[in-house]
Design an enzyme around this catalytic site. Structure first.
Site, mmCIF file in Angstrom:
data_model
loop_
_atom_site.group_PDB
_atom_site.id
_atom_site.type_symbol
_atom_site.label_atom_id
_atom_site.label_comp_id
_atom_site.label_asym_id
_atom_site.label_seq_id
_atom_site.Cartn_x
_atom_site.Cartn_y
_atom_site.Cartn_z
ATOM 1 N N ARG A 19 -4.401 -3.882 -4.358
ATOM 2 C CA ARG A 19 -3.630 -4.391 -3.160
ATOM 3 C C ARG A 19 -2.368 -3.539 -2.522
ATOM 4 O O ARG A 19 -1.533 -3.046 -3.486
ATOM 5 C CB ARG A 19 -3.422 -6.183 -3.137
ATOM 6 C CG ARG A 19 -4.896 -6.718 -3.484
ATOM 7 C CD ARG A 19 -4.578 -8.014 -3.702
ATOM 8 N NE ARG A 19 -4.286 -8.690 -2.363
ATOM 9 C CZ ARG A 19 -3.926 -9.714 -2.028
ATOM 10 N NH1 ARG A 19 -4.026 -10.706 -3.207
ATOM 11 N NH2 ARG A 19 -3.711 -10.359 -0.811
ATOM 12 N N SER A 26 2.565 -10.807 8.441
ATOM 13 C CA SER A 26 2.268 -11.321 6.854
ATOM 14 C C SER A 26 3.380 -12.056 6.445
ATOM 15 O O SER A 26 4.551 -11.473 6.306
ATOM 16 C CB SER A 26 2.084 -9.853 6.064
ATOM 17 O OG SER A 26 2.430 -10.121 4.637
ATOM 18 N N ARG A 66 6.520 -21.201 -3.655
ATOM 19 C CA ARG A 66 7.906 -21.109 -3.181
ATOM 20 C C ARG A 66 8.535 -22.141 -3.796
ATOM 21 O O ARG A 66 9.860 -21.801 -4.062
ATOM 22 C CB ARG A 66 7.695 -21.248 -1.691
ATOM 23 C CG ARG A 66 7.434 -20.027 -0.860
ATOM 24 C CD ARG A 66 6.796 -20.188 0.509
ATOM 25 N NE ARG A 66 6.161 -19.091 1.169
ATOM 26 C CZ ARG A 66 5.309 -18.424 1.326
ATOM 27 N NH1 ARG A 66 4.351 -19.090 0.247
ATOM 28 N NH2 ARG A 66 5.004 -17.499 1.744
ATOM 29 N N ASP A 82 -7.015 -17.031 5.648
ATOM 30 C CA ASP A 82 -7.787 -17.340 4.614
ATOM 31 C C ASP A 82 -8.935 -18.189 4.744
ATOM 32 O O ASP A 82 -9.805 -18.330 4.045
ATOM 33 C CB ASP A 82 -6.982 -18.034 3.478
ATOM 34 C CG ASP A 82 -5.747 -17.100 3.051
ATOM 35 O OD1 ASP A 82 -6.063 -15.982 3.051
ATOM 36 O OD2 ASP A 82 -4.766 -17.863 2.464
ATOM 37 N N ARG A 127 -12.619 -8.799 2.357
ATOM 38 C CA ARG A 127 -13.165 -10.105 2.728
ATOM 39 C C ARG A 127 -14.159 -9.632 3.936
ATOM 40 O O ARG A 127 -14.977 -10.705 4.179
ATOM 41 C CB ARG A 127 -12.580 -11.134 2.853
ATOM 42 C CG ARG A 127 -12.068 -11.653 1.692
ATOM 43 C CD ARG A 127 -11.215 -13.078 1.786
ATOM 44 N NE ARG A 127 -10.854 -13.601 0.495
ATOM 45 C CZ ARG A 127 -9.588 -14.094 0.406
ATOM 46 N NH1 ARG A 127 -8.921 -14.636 1.175
ATOM 47 N NH2 ARG A 127 -9.355 -14.501 -0.989
#
Ligand code: S3P
Length: 433
Positions: free
Chosen positions: A123, A168, A27, A317, A348
């Site tokens: 993705r 998200s 960012r 994560d 995952r």
């Protein structure tokens, strides 16, 4: 370093200054490039993901001096001044692709192709392409809604109100960034709070974001952005493998210096505490507009826990590591409401169940998470990263507590977020062969 073997240790002790925050580095680089000043970024993360972002802003016209890992000075080109090349390589980074797409729709640019590696090409990008089109943007994806994306910027955008189906930060950030260029108000509401780094940094750059029942909003068009100089604190997600290692190895005592403790990121601390780990926060302070501190953790006996859907975004994560904690805790550990894990760098859920099941854990897959029955020991064996940095680090931490250790194939994937992971693990006594 394609193969690494990690053996069990009796204790972990020492101090680590974990690498700078990946989310904040992406960012800071992007927002500095959009600024109308020269921005000094102190300690930006040097990794493959953030290297990709640096390459993209440079190729789009921002002047960059200095080195990642040390200090970078970015001379911005203004909020609508980026001139990207025809092909933009986002490598493995979903954050880069999604945030840059939101930026690009406001730049006068013809048919720019955003692409990435094999993992990124799998993705979902419809989650940004569709809402961006609703705003009036010209964005196309491959037939399955995956990359490559083709974006033609500069079309007139309408402020729009969105209710996201998933929490998200990448989608929210993409839409707020597009909202900077829209006519009228753009609002984004999430089902649960995801990390708010974009909101904090845009406010610091002078963008008056709004909070309300409809979530977070921005009134466009915004005419300029001016990111102040910034120093990047340590990444909680890179502290996490060491935290979990120390929690699992009895008698351990590990210090982790200057870690970003943003509550939307640090949910694992609460889970570790529930499971019985001793954690203290020292020197709480603010860095880059984020709550930070030093962490001290001691190892001991752990008990299983339930991670509820509402907690998932704050440790998205770190959930692979929660599975490992569960495998060695007394009782059962269950994670639900985490189907987002299936669309990360790998699936995952499947990969964690395969990896930990393969070294002796009693773990079963759920559509939206996993369930682990803890036991006193793990046998050990082989784990393949499948090119996923978080799985490579999971394997290494598992090696510290598995009877026969763990051999991790595809270990080079750690370079995506934490190139010096092995050296730092060695510094606290987790010496890999
Ligand atoms: C990130 C947001 C998260 C996280 C990723 C980094 C970010 O993804 O998994 O590693 O920097 O915004 P989602 O926002 O898609 O959950």
């Amino acid at each position: 370093m394609p193969v690494v073997r990690v053996k069990p240790v009796s204790t972990l002790r020492g101090t680590i200054r974990v690498p700078p925050d990946k989310s904040l580095t992406h960012r800071a680089l992007l927002f500095a490039a959009l600024s109308d000043r020269t921005v000094s970024i102190e300690r930006p993360l040097d990794s493959e993901d953030t290297g990709a972002t640096l390459g993209v802003i440079q190729a789009s016209g921002a002047r960059v001096e200095g080195e990642l890992g040390d200090r970078v000075e970015v001379t911005g080109v203004g909020i609508r001044g980026l001139r990207p090349p025809m092909a933009v390589d986002c490598m493995n980074s979903g954050t880069l692709m999604r945030l840059f797409a939101g930026i690009l729709v406001g730049q006068p640019a013809e048919k720019i192709v955003l692409d990435g590696d094999e993992s990124l090409r799998s993705r979902p990008m419809n989650r940004i392409a569709k809402p961006l089109r609703e705003m009036g943007a010209q964005v196309w994806s491959a037939p399955g809604g995956t990359p490559p994306l083709v974006v033609t910027g500069g079309a007139p955008l309408r402020g729009t109100t969105f209710e996201l189906e998933v929490a998200s930060a990448q989608i929210k950030s993409c839409l707020l960034l597009a909202g900077l260029h829209a006519d009228g108000e753009t609002w984004v509401k999430e089902p649960a709070a995801s990390r708010d780094h974009t909101e904090r940094m845009l406010r610091a750059a002078g963008v008056p974001l709004m909070d309300g029942d409809a979530g977070t909003g921005v009134a466009g068009p915004v005419e300029s952005l001016s990111l102040p100089d910034i120093s990047i604190p340590g990444d909680f997600s890179s502290a996490a493998p060491h935290l979990v290692a120390a929690a699992l190895v009895p008698g351990s005592h590990v210090h982790l210096e200057s870690v970003n403790l943003n509550p939307a990121r640090a949910g694992l601390l609460e889970v570790l505490r529930r499971m019985g780990a001793q954690i203290t926060v020292e020197n709480p302070r603010e860095v880059a507009g984020e709550p930070c501190g030093d962490l001290v953790i001691e190892g001991g006996e752990l008990v299983g826990t339930e991670v509820a859907p509402g907690e998932v975004p704050s440790m998205i994560d770190e959930l692979p590591l929660v599975a490992l904690l569960g495998a060695l805790a007394r009782g059962e550990t269950e994670v639900t409401g985490a189907e987002e894990l299936r669309v990360k760098e790998t699936d995952r859920i499947t990969k964690v169940v395969e990896a930990l099941g393969g070294i002796g854990a009693s773990i079963t897959e759920r559509q939206d998470g996993f369930r682990v029955v803890g036991g006193p020991q793990l046998l050990g064996g082989d784990i393949h990263s499948a090119g996923d940095h978080r799985l490579a680090m999971l394997g290494a931490v598992a090696g510290l507590v598995a009877d026969a250790g763990v051999r991790i194939d595809g270990f080079e994937a750690v370079a995506v977020s934490y190139p010096d992971f092995v050296a730092d693990l060695a510094a606290i006594g987790g010496v890999p062969e």
